[in-house]
Design an enzyme around this catalytic site. Structure first.
Site, PDB file in Angstrom:
ATOM      1  N   ASP A 187      80.979 -14.024 -13.174  1.00  0.00           N
ATOM      2  CA  ASP A 187      79.679 -13.671 -12.612  1.00  0.00           C
ATOM      3  C   ASP A 187      78.636 -13.872 -13.727  1.00  0.00           C
ATOM      4  OD1 ASP A 187      78.125 -12.567 -10.502  1.00  0.00           O
ATOM      5  OD2 ASP A 187      78.232 -10.599 -11.391  1.00  0.00           O
TER       6      ASP A 187
ATOM      7  N   GLY B  12      79.314 -13.680 -16.789  1.00  0.00           N
ATOM      8  CA  GLY B  12      80.048 -14.318 -17.901  1.00  0.00           C
ATOM      9  C   GLY B  12      80.266 -13.374 -19.076  1.00  0.00           C
TER      10      GLY B  12
HETATM   11  C1  PRP Z   1      85.036  -8.157 -12.273  1.00  0.00           C
HETATM   12  C2  PRP Z   1      85.839  -9.443 -12.379  1.00  0.00           C
HETATM   13  C3  PRP Z   1      85.523  -9.938 -13.738  1.00  0.00           C
HETATM   14  C4  PRP Z   1      84.132  -9.428 -14.003  1.00  0.00           C
HETATM   15  C5  PRP Z   1      83.175 -10.556 -13.853  1.00  0.00           C
HETATM   16  O1  PRP Z   1      85.798  -7.129 -12.804  1.00  0.00           O
HETATM   17  O2  PRP Z   1      87.213  -9.202 -12.227  1.00  0.00           O
HETATM   18  O3  PRP Z   1      86.408  -9.441 -14.720  1.00  0.00           O
HETATM   19  O4  PRP Z   1      83.866  -8.397 -13.060  1.00  0.00           O
HETATM   20  O5  PRP Z   1      81.879 -10.139 -14.128  1.00  0.00           O
HETATM   21  P1  PRP Z   1      80.993 -10.703 -15.311  1.00  0.00           P
HETATM   22  O6  PRP Z   1      81.183 -12.200 -15.386  1.00  0.00           O
HETATM   23  O7  PRP Z   1      79.605 -10.330 -14.876  1.00  0.00           O
HETATM   24  O8  PRP Z   1      81.388 -10.027 -16.583  1.00  0.00           O
HETATM   25  P2  PRP Z   1      85.644  -5.604 -12.400  1.00  0.00           P
HETATM   26  O9  PRP Z   1      84.920  -4.911 -13.499  1.00  0.00           O
HETATM   27  O10 PRP Z   1      85.059  -5.494 -11.025  1.00  0.00           O
HETATM   28  O11 PRP Z   1      87.141  -5.061 -12.433  1.00  0.00           O
HETATM   29  P3  PRP Z   1      88.423  -5.409 -11.522  1.00  0.00           P
HETATM   30  O12 PRP Z   1      88.920  -6.772 -11.966  1.00  0.00           O
HETATM   31  O13 PRP Z   1      89.378  -4.314 -11.882  1.00  0.00           O
HETATM   32  O14 PRP Z   1      88.029  -5.386 -10.077  1.00  0.00           O
END
Ligand code: PRP
Length: 170
Positions: free
Chosen positions: A97, A99
């Protein structure tokens, strides 16, 4: 209200394609696959079954949070108990998302001196990117919509759906 964006057949076909490409690229090499929990668990389960090189599977759980600078910070909730020094690492992620999560995780993992690190993400949402991250393998590029299913959640629910669904409003 939910609409299906990618059904399970389309997903399975794409994951098999990714598996073939990765298997070809790493032919003759051992891969240390790091699955990022929780979101990537279902994607990883399908993708890993289609890989033909030697594969070691490790799991990592990280959470990102906004720090005082715009690049955020990453907290390791669960680390791998394996030395990746000189190893070819492939990170499996469900979605990229902003990154920030991967950007910060790469910083941490490169300090451990792996032979290489590549990223494979099931989904990519480039319109939301805040920092550049080089993602070598991408399942699907999507618009800025909120999706659940195939491991992805809304308030920890709906990860179990075998397809990707868009959540529209409440
Ligand atoms: C989500 C996804 C990525 C991150 C992406 O994790 O799995 O790791 O967000 O977002 P970014 O590029 O903006 O950093 P989440 O925190 O929702 O945890 P999960 O995988 O346990 O659902």
């Amino acid at each position: 209200m939910k609409n299906i964006l990618f059904n399970k057949d389309i997903i399975q076909r794409r994951v098999q394609e990714l598996g073939r490409q990765i298997s070809f690229d790493y032919s003759g090499h051992e891969i240390c696959v790091i699955v990022l929990l929780k979101g990537a668990f279902m994607f990883a389960s399908d993708l890993i079954r289609s890989l033909t090189p030697k594969v070691r599977v490790e799991f990592m759980k990280i959470s990102s949070y906004a720090g005082q600078n715009s690049t955020g910070l990453v907290k390791i909730d669960q680390d791998i108990d394996y030395d990746i020094h000189n190893r070819h690492v492939l990170i499996l992620e469900d979605i990229v998302d902003t990154g920030l999560t991967l950007h910060n995780l790469l910083d941490i993992l490169y300090k451990r001196n792996p032979a290489s690190i590549e990223i494979c993400s099931f989904l990519d949402k480039p319109s939301r990117r805040e920092v550049h991250v080089s993602v070598k393998y991408i399942g699907f590029v999507i618009e800025n919509v909120f999706v659940v299913g195939y491991g992805m959640d809304y308030n920890q629910m709906w990860r179990q759906y075998p397809d990707i669904q868009i959540i529209e409003g409440d």
